[in-house]
Structures are given as structure tokens and as C-alpha cells.
Design a protein around this motif. Structure first.
Motif, PDB file in Angstrom:
ATOM      1  N   PHE A  45     -56.771  15.301 -80.728  1.00 50.68           N
ATOM      2  CA  PHE A  45     -56.457  16.484 -79.916  1.00 50.68           C
ATOM      3  C   PHE A  45     -57.562  17.541 -80.032  1.00 50.68           C
ATOM      4  O   PHE A  45     -57.842  18.254 -79.067  1.00 50.68           O
ATOM      5  N   TRP A  92     -59.242  18.913 -76.719  1.00 47.89           N
ATOM      6  CA  TRP A  92     -59.040  20.321 -76.393  1.00 47.89           C
ATOM      7  C   TRP A  92     -60.231  21.198 -76.774  1.00 47.89           C
ATOM      8  O   TRP A  92     -60.254  22.397 -76.454  1.00 47.89           O
ATOM      9  N   VAL A 146     -61.211  22.434 -79.669  1.00 45.38           N
ATOM     10  CA  VAL A 146     -60.989  23.491 -80.670  1.00 45.38           C
ATOM     11  C   VAL A 146     -60.608  22.820 -81.992  1.00 45.38           C
ATOM     12  O   VAL A 146     -60.268  21.647 -82.009  1.00 45.38           O
ATOM     13  N   LEU A 197     -57.825  22.542 -84.954  1.00 48.09           N
ATOM     14  CA  LEU A 197     -56.375  22.737 -84.906  1.00 48.09           C
ATOM     15  C   LEU A 197     -55.790  22.834 -86.305  1.00 48.09           C
ATOM     16  O   LEU A 197     -56.302  22.216 -87.238  1.00 48.09           O
ATOM     17  N   PRO A 198     -54.705  23.589 -86.453  1.00 49.12           N
ATOM     18  CA  PRO A 198     -54.079  23.744 -87.772  1.00 49.12           C
ATOM     19  C   PRO A 198     -53.381  22.459 -88.201  1.00 49.12           C
ATOM     20  O   PRO A 198     -52.810  21.743 -87.371  1.00 49.12           O
ATOM     21  N   GLY A 199     -53.407  22.178 -89.495  1.00 46.80           N
ATOM     22  CA  GLY A 199     -52.851  20.927 -89.994  1.00 46.80           C
ATOM     23  C   GLY A 199     -51.526  21.076 -90.708  1.00 46.80           C
ATOM     24  O   GLY A 199     -50.959  20.096 -91.173  1.00 46.80           O
ATOM     25  N   TYR A 223     -59.827  31.053 -73.603  1.00 44.54           N
ATOM     26  CA  TYR A 223     -59.717  29.595 -73.644  1.00 44.54           C
ATOM     27  C   TYR A 223     -59.444  29.077 -72.249  1.00 44.54           C
ATOM     28  O   TYR A 223     -58.303  29.017 -71.801  1.00 44.54           O
ATOM     29  N   MET A 249     -58.559  27.074 -69.093  1.00 42.44           N
ATOM     30  CA  MET A 249     -57.884  25.832 -68.706  1.00 42.44           C
ATOM     31  C   MET A 249     -57.948  25.848 -67.186  1.00 42.44           C
ATOM     32  O   MET A 249     -57.601  26.851 -66.577  1.00 42.44           O
TER      33      MET A 249
END
Lengths: 352, 538
Positions: free
Chosen positions: B222, B226, B228, B230-232, B345, B347
Motif C-alpha cells: 500500500f 499510495w 506515502v 504508512l503507520p504500522g 495529497y 487524488m
């Protein structure tokens, strides 16, 4: 599967044993007129409009309840058949209001369509006429028993689709009436207002109240969609006129539901035009909501969310998505939460 | 959902709605199908009338109870002893499917040991179900080839909801009622797109297609798509969000199309959480009770004003089509996209279909689904490739997790039971004529069913002096509401039943704050209340 060969209007065809003559003809591309027959209901043989001539049979049998037999020779448009159908239509309209100009069903009335096809302009038969009160007792269904031709489809839809058995024939002979138990208005009966009876009625006897006077059938643009209420996923058509939804109708094609709907799907759509719908962004200033432009609202949100993220970190933000919204909307909410806000704090009420 | 995911490896309804017509037994527990899912209810009634057996397990004498071969009036909150009791009989009488248990499942010994003590006599005492009915239903279910279990929130909205679900899974696996048409464990999803919202990853622990956020491989996929990082860490579930809001740790929220003030349990806690937020955005059709707390309200487009898809309870992805222009001028996906852009961001989706395409490319179970393929009939996931026909029933040759996992489940009583001060048990649910909190905005429907009616058993009514139409004050430890009363033997003595559709009688002021520890689902189905008359019927 045992197959049966027969001839219909000179065409040799082969169909599985047990098929009705009406369906065999349909498979051969021959349409036999019908008022009481509906593929998703049990055959009834009441209206007699589907009569055909079968060699060797004494009378003209109703093709919707006659099974094929080997070697059968069927005529669907012989002079005797045409004459019988004309007589049947004349009998039906002898006691049928001819207020077609203002009838809700105009353009979709099966009775009118067949009278037109068979050139039946008026009945040569003069006799007694009904003068029933119209049942206008509820906000969903208008029932005009004067326009009922006793095809019994509403009765079968109520029993076989919905399973409520709220309707049946009452009284005898000329006074026979398709009605509720004790012949009370719908609102006093066990009716659950699914409207499945309305969806099968061939005449103007049962019509959608919300559509009264709003739209002619041919003006209605139909947009197939999926119901926004429960998780069953029924399909129906939104009827659109002049850029406005004016009603919901269902046909037999729904993947899950066929034509069946419940009160919410068929009649609950008017929430769309509730006066209290929000149509413009609102910003709260001094405890009061004030209308704002989309741009002002979005800029304010972007600024405040960026500030909060910078000051407290991504996990100070959380979003609630919605089990009522589309997949695409849900996908974007979680993408926004994760990719833009940088947190996995996204949930929806899957649990309610 | 978590329950089935543990037992089978997938949380979704295993079989299809159309299979109801082929089933020989429909086993309903905690689902008032004719009211909550009417069209599925029609199909059940049709099947029962054509000869399928019907078993209804419900404290209320719901409509389908009238058609049932067995209606078991179970005491609320005793589903686990009931299910263990059935399995006790089935094992004791050797009616279980040995081959299936051996080849397809694991942990049978533990299950057997647990259910041993749930003898018919013990279970009858806990559940209120006669011993002979327990025997009859156990034998009927085990002895029927095609038997489908259906349940809804009557099973999940308990502190032991996840365990209830796993007990049902145990029963189906024990008897081999899995992986074939006309069998399975079938949770009927409440809302039009609950299944889809879960599938899309609107959950704190997974991306779309249940790809876990803690899985570095999924996250990397992802992140690449995307662009970027990402938080885990797993995020917050709804009740935790409001706990953190109350604690001042969650500062801002965006709420799309939900009204937690009316629909979540213990709504006073929700209100105080919303009040403490520094910034709240609500994206809604109406100025709801929740929207009142917003700093900015964005007007939402309804289903008739947008293109997209819903995924129904049987995993069928179907089209939603824009019939009219959005009343507020923008569809919801356009708004979220614009907000992303304003926050740096970009889109740039030109249509809902483009969003679907991106999602499908990242979601294996949706990989073969496209708008073109679902134009007419929809497709049931998993549908991994463009030539895959979709999947009407799951777990055909093996479970998603490999072997089905039996779980030892013990009885957990409801968190709050009636006592001297609050002597009645309150249970909640839906009525036919309303759908959660949207249908009261239908003028036609609202005109016929404008207000709440709390159901009271005639014995209790006689003792308390209630007649239908009286107005009552209903009080729990958390709050009070007023509602009209309907005297009916649909409810057993000692139980009051209310819906939650009406802003004027917000039933969830009363409901318990107790949660299932796994799913954080509220125990909407059981709490203790008292009820007093405040006005005579006119």
C-alpha cells in the motif's frame, strides 16, 4: 430430461415435458397475451386471455395451465382464438372504468394494451357496474377495486412472495372482490406494505401513491440500483423524471430479490427529498451553524486537521466511515485516514 | 465477524441467499429476519411452506416463530449453554460427522471435554428450553443433510458475542454442515454495506481485503501504491475512540454517515467525548444528533446521487448508479478527494469506477471484479481473476485457514442482569417499518409509524397497570427515556423490548456500556431497567 415435440403456429419445437403451452410458445418466439400469468407466481388460469386452439380438444384451453403433449398441434392466432379473446376483453371492459386519461396506469396497462391490439374500443355488453370506494387509507398504495379484473396476481404475490396471505377473493359472482380479510382498508389489515402486489398488478387497481399525478410511465427514466437499507442487497429501478426521483419500481430481474421488495426499499426512498436534507456546508461560529461555500469549508477543515496533526501527532485524529456508504467512499475514507492523516484510527459501526 | 475469522479464517457469510430454497432445515438463532431483512425472510417463509423444517431460537415470539417446527424461547444471554447443550447431545448420541471432524477440523478433543458438562438438564435450567426440545432440535440439525444456520445481532450484540459466534461455528463443523450448498454459518449483515465497509478496510487493523496493517508486506504494497509511508500500529475501534476523546487524547474526528449518539450504546459517554474534541467534521445527509456537535458539517450525497458499489451480506458486489445530480453539488467521494488535495495529497479520480479499479488492483478477493462484469448481476467474492465466476459458498474443500478450529467456549452471563432496583431485562432491535435512523426521514413511513412502542408482556402489564398506549418512563443506570407501551406476548414476562429508530426515544441512552472484549460490540441485547407509567393512554 424427457423432451416433447409439438407444433405451434406451424413451427416444430421441442421442449421439456411438463412445460406449459404458453411457455413453449414463448420459447418459439410466439407471444401469447396474458393478464393473470406471471412467471414468478403459480399459474392460475383465471383470465382466459391466453386461450389457444389445440387440435382434437373440444374447447379453447388456457395455455398457461395446459401442459404440452407429444404431437400437439397448437394455433395461437386462429379466428376462433381471436374472437374468443375479443369477447373476453369486451366482458372485462363492460365493467371497467374508462377514465384512462387520468389513470395512473396509462401507458403500462395490460388491459388497455390488449384492447388496443385486438381493436376492442368499447363493450357491446351493457350491464351492472361496480361503484366501490377507492382505498386511500395509507401513504403507500392506492387500491381502486373498480379497476380490478380479478386476475388474482396480487393475491398470489402476497401469499407466494411475501407470505403474508393478507389478500384473497371475497364474495361471489359479480360481487367477487380481491380484498383483505374482512374486506377492510389496507391500513386496518395485516398488510406490511411491501408493495409486491402493486408490482404485479396489470391494471390501475393497485398503484404507488407517491407517484400519483407525478409521472407517466413512458416519461420515467429507469436507473437500476441497489437498495440502501439492509444487507440483503435487493435491486430495483429508481424512476427519474426531470432530474428528480419520483418512485421505485421492481421487475423480475433482481439478482437476489427478483421483484420482491419490502416497505423500506419500495417506499422509503423519499428521505432523499426530506426538507431537512443538508445541501450546503455549515460552519459553526459562536455556537451557530452558518452556511459556507465548499471551498471555505474544505480549506478550514484542511487547516484545522493539519494543525492538530502537527501539534498532537497523527493518532489524535480518528475517522468513522459508514456501512451505509459505497465501497468507493469507504475505500477513500480509510485511504485518507491512513495516507493523509497517517493513522489507522478508522472504523465504522460494523457491529451495529 | 472476528468469531468466524478465528474458526474458519474468514468472517463472511459462508453461503448464499438463493440456497435457502434448497435447504432442508433453516436454523435461526437471534435473527428476526422478516422484520430486519424482509426479503430474506420471505424466502425463509417460502422454503418452510414448501416443506423445509424451520427452527427459531429467540426470546421473542417473532413472526417466523409462528411458522416454525420448533420455537425455542431461550432466556437472553444463554446462547452458549444452549449450543453446547446441542453439541453435548450430538456427541453423546454419536450423531456428529466423524469424517468431517477428522479430515477438516482440529481441536475436537477440547470441544468434547468442554461440552461434556452441558448436559440437557443443566442446559434446560439455564436456558429455559425444555429438555425434550433440546433433544429434538439436536437430532434434527445433526440428522439433516442440508441445514443452514442464520444469525444476526441477537448473537453478536452480547459481551460474549464473539464466543457465541464461535459456538455456532463449532456446531456447524461438528455436524459437517459446511462447504456445500444449502449449509453453512450465515450471519446476515445488518446494513446495506457492512460487508463492503469491512472489505474496504474501514477498520483499524486491516487494509482492503483484510490485509493486516501490522504485516510489513501488506503495508509496503500500500505504501508503494499510495506513495506515502504508512503507520504500522493497529488503530482505535469506535468505543476506544470515544474513550480517548473523553480522555482528551483524540482531538479531531471526521464522521461520515454515522450517528453514534443515537446508535451506539451508552450515548451519554459518546456525547461527552464529542464535546471534548477540538475539531469535529460530520459529513451527513441530515443535521443529526451527532452533527450538532460538529465544527463543520459537510452535506452528503445519498445513494441515488452517486455511482459506486455495495457488497451485500452474501458477498455480492453490486452496482449503485447515479440517478440524479447530488443535492449538495458534490458526491461524497469527490469531497474526500478534494480534502486530500487541500492537505497536500492529490487524488485525481475521474469517476467512482477509477476508485474501484485502484481498490481491486490492491485487493486479491476483488481482483477479478470490474464495473463491466457486475453490470447486470453482481459477483460474489472471492473473485481473484477476470475469468473467475465468483464464489457462492466458502470453504468448499478446505477452510480459508486450513482446518476449521474448534474452540472450547464456556458460558459467560450478560454483564448486567435485572435486580431489585432495575427488575426488567431490556432487549433492543429493529422493526419492519424502519431502518436504523434514516427511514424516520421518509415522510410516508414516519406518518404511519411515528413513535417508539416498548413491548411489555401482559402479565407484567397487569401487575404494573399498563395498557397499550400508556406512556412510560424507562430508566437504567445510565439514563432514561420515555416511550409508549404496547402490551403483547411477543415478549416473555420480565423482558421489555424497544427499537432504536427514534430520536425522541433514544433507546441507547439506556443500553449497557459492556462490550465484547474482542470486537468491542456493545451489549445492546441485555441490560437492566425499570419502567413506570407517567401518562395514561388517551
Amino acid at each position: 430430461m424427457e423432451m416433447v415435440k409439438l407444433s405451434i403456429d406451424g413451427k416444430e419445437i421441442e421442449v421439456p415435458a411438463g412445460t406449459t403451452v404458453l411457455n413453449a410458445a414463448e420459447q418459439a418466439g410466439i407471444h401469447i397475451p396474458r393478464l393473470c400469468y406471471e412467471p414468478d407466481l403459480s399459474p392460475f388460469g383465471a383470465c382466459r386471455l391466453c386461450v389457444v386452439e389445440i387440435k382434437g380438444m373440444r374447447n379453447l384451453p388456457a395455455s398457461c395451465v395446459t401442459a404440452v403433449a407429444p404431437g400437439m398441434v397448437v394455433q395461437t392466432r386462429s379466428p376462433a382464438v381471436i374472437e374468443a379473446r375479443r369477447t373476453i376483453l369486451e366482458l372485462l371492459i363492460a365493467n371497467h372504468p374508462q377514465d384512462c386519461l387520468t389513470c395512473e396506469k396509462m401507458g403500462a396497462c395490460k388491459l388497455a394494451q390488449y384492447c388496443y391490439e385486438y381493436g376492442v374500443k368499447q363493450s357491446s355488453l351493457q350491464g351492472e357496474r361496480h361503484n366501490y370506494a377507492v382505498d386511500d387509507s395509507n401513504p403507500f398504495i392506492v387500491r381502486d377495486p373498480n379497476k380490478c379484473i380479478l386476475c388474482g396476481k396480487c393475491i398470489r404475490a402476497c401469499a407466494e412472495i411475501t407470505g403474508k396471505n393478507n389478500l384473497d377473493f371475497a364474495y361471489r359472482g359479480f360481487d367477487t372482490k380481491a380484498t383483505t380479510f374482512y374486506d377492510v382498508p389496507f391500513v386496518e389489515s395485516d398488510c406490511v406494505f411491501c408493495g409486491n402486489c402493486v408490482s404485479v398488478c396489470p391494471t390501475g387497481a393497485l398503484t404507488e401513491k407517491q407517484m400519483q399525478g407525478k409521472v407517466r410511465h413512458w416519461e420515467c427514466q429507469k436507473v437500476r440500483t441497489t437498495c440502501p437499507f439492509c444487507g440483503t442487497g435487493c435491486n430495483f429501478d429508481l424512476c427519474v423524471k426531470d432530474g428528480k426521483v419520483v418512485g421505485v419500481v421492481s421487475g423480475p430481474e433482481g439478482a437476489v430479490n427478483g421483484r420482491a421488495l419490502c416497505i423500506k426499499g419500495r417506499f422509503g426512498w423519499d428521505f432523499i427529498y426530506n426538507d431537512r436534507r443538508l445541501t450546503t456546508p455549515l460552519i459553526k461560529r459562536d455556537g451557530k451553524f452558518e452556511p459556507a461555500s465548499w471551498d471555505d469549508a474544505l480549506v478550514l477543515i484542511a487547516d484545522r486537521l493539519s494543525e492538530i496533526k502537527a501539534k498532537y501527532g497523527p493518532d489524535a485524529f480518528a475517522s468513522l466511515s459508514s456501512a451505509r456508504c459505497t465501497n468507493e467512499e469507504n475505500y477513500l475514507v480509510q485511504k485518507f485516514t491512513r495516507a493523509v492523516m497517517g493513522t489507522n484510527n478508522v472504523d465504522h459501526c460494523a457491529r451495529t | 465477524m472476528a468469531g468466524l475469522a478465528t474458526s474458519f479464517g474468514s468472517g463472511a457469510m459462508t453461503n448464499s441467499i438463493s440456497e435457502i430454497a434448497q435447504a432442508e432445515l433453516l436454523f435461526l438463532i437471534g435473527t428476526n429476519t422478516t422484520e430486519a431483512h424482509p426479503v430474506i425472510g420471505y424466502k425463509m417463509r417460502q422454503a418452510a411452506r414448501k416443506g423445509a423444517k424451520l427452527t427459531v431460537v429467540d426470546p421473542r415470539r417473532i413472526e417466523l416463530a409462528e411458522e416454525a417446527d420448533y420455537w425455542l424461547r431461550i432466556r437472553p444471554g444463554t446462547d452458549i449453554p444452549f449450543l453446547n447443550g446441542l453439541m453435548n447431545i450430538i456427541i453423546a448420541e454419536n450423531l456428529y460427522d466423524r469424517v468431517f471432524v477428522e479430515e477438516r477440523t482440529e481441536n475436537f478433543a477440547a470441544l468434547k471435554e468442554t461440552v461434556e458438562k452441558y448436559t440437557p438438564g443443566y442446559v434446560s435450567g439455564l436456558t429455559g428450553i425444555p429438555v425434550e426440545d433440546l433433544y429434538a432440535v439436536a437430532r434434527l440439525y445433526a440428522g439433516t443433510d442440508k441445514a443452514m444456520i442464520f444469525y444476526t445481532l441477537g448473537i453478536t450484540e452480547h459481551v460474549c458475542g464473539t464466543n457465541n459466534v464461535m459456538s455456532i461455528a463449532n456446531l456447524a463443523m461438528l455436524t459437517g454442515h459446511m462447504g456445500r450448498p444449502g449449509t453453512g454459518v450465515n450471519p446476515i449483515r445488518g446494513q446495506n454495506n457492512v460487508q463492503g465497509a469491512c472489505d474496504m478496510g474501514a477498520l483499524p487493523n486491516v487494509f482492503s481485503g483484510y490485509q493486516r496493517v501490522i504485516d510489513p508486506v501488506a503495508r509496503e504494497k500500500f505504501e508503494q501504491a499510495w506513495g506515502v509511508s504508512l503507520p504500522g500500529e493497529i488503530g482505535l475501534m469506535i468505543p476506544e475512540m470515544f474513550d480517548r476523546a473523553n480522555a482528551g487524547e483524540v482531538k479531531a474526528m471526521y464522521i461520515l454517515g454515522e450517528n453514534p449518539v443515537l446508535t451506539d450504546p451508552n450515548s451519554n459517554h459518546i456525547r461527552s467525548g464529542l464535546e471534548k474534541l477540538e475539531f469535529l467534521v460530520v459529513h451527513e445527509l441530515f443535521l443529526t444528533e451527532t452533527a450538532e456537535y460538529a465544527d463543520v458539517i459537510l452535506p452528503a450525497a445519498s445513494f441515488a446521487e452517486t455511482d459506486g458499489t455495495f457488497t451485500n451480506t452474501e458477498r455480492r458486489v453490486q452496482r449503485v448508479r447515479k440517478a440524479v445530480e447530488p443535492l449538495p453539488g458534490k458526491t461524497n467521494w469527490q469531497v474526500i478527494m478534494a480534502l486530500g488535495e487541500k492537505m497536500g495529497y492529490p487524488m485525481s479520480y475521474g469517476s467512482a469506477e477509477e476508485i474501484f479499479k485502484e481498490m481491486a488492483s490492491l485487493t486479491p478477493s476483488y481482483g477479478g471484479i470490474s464495473y463491466a462484469r457486475i453490470d447486470e448481476k453482481g459477483l460474489q467474492w472471492p473473485c481473484p481473476t477476470a475469468d473467475h465466476p465468483g464464489t457462492p459458498y466458502l470453504h468448499a474443500n478446505s477452510f480459508v485457514r486450513g482446518r476449521g478450529l474448534f474452540q472450547s467456549i464456556e458460558h459467560i452471563p450478560p454483564a448486567e442482569m435485572p435486580d431489585q432496583e432495575y427488575p426488567f431485562l431490556l432487549s433492543t432491535g429493529r422493526i419492519l417499518y424502519h431502518y436504523n435512523v434514516t427511514t424516520p426521514y421518509s415522510a410516508a413511513i414516519k406518518s404511519m409509524w411515528p413513535e417508539e412502542y416498548a413491548e411489555v408482556n401482559p402479565e407484567d402489564a397487569a401487575r404494573l397497570g399498563f395498557v397499550t398506549g400508556d406512556t412510560a418512563r424507562v430508566t437504567s443506570r445510565r439514563g432514561e427515556v420515555t416511550a409508549k407501551v404496547r402490551v403483547t406476548d411477543r415478549v416473555p414476562p420480565g423482558m421489555i423490548w424497544m427499537s432504536f429508530h427514534y430520536g425522541e426515544s433514544p433507546t441507547n441512552v439506556l443500553t449497557s456500556a459492556a462490550l465484547d472484549p474482542v470486537t468491542k460490540t456493545g451489549e445492546y441485547k441485555v441490560c437492566a431497567i425499570k419502567i413506570e407509567k407517567i401518562r395514561e393512554a388517551v
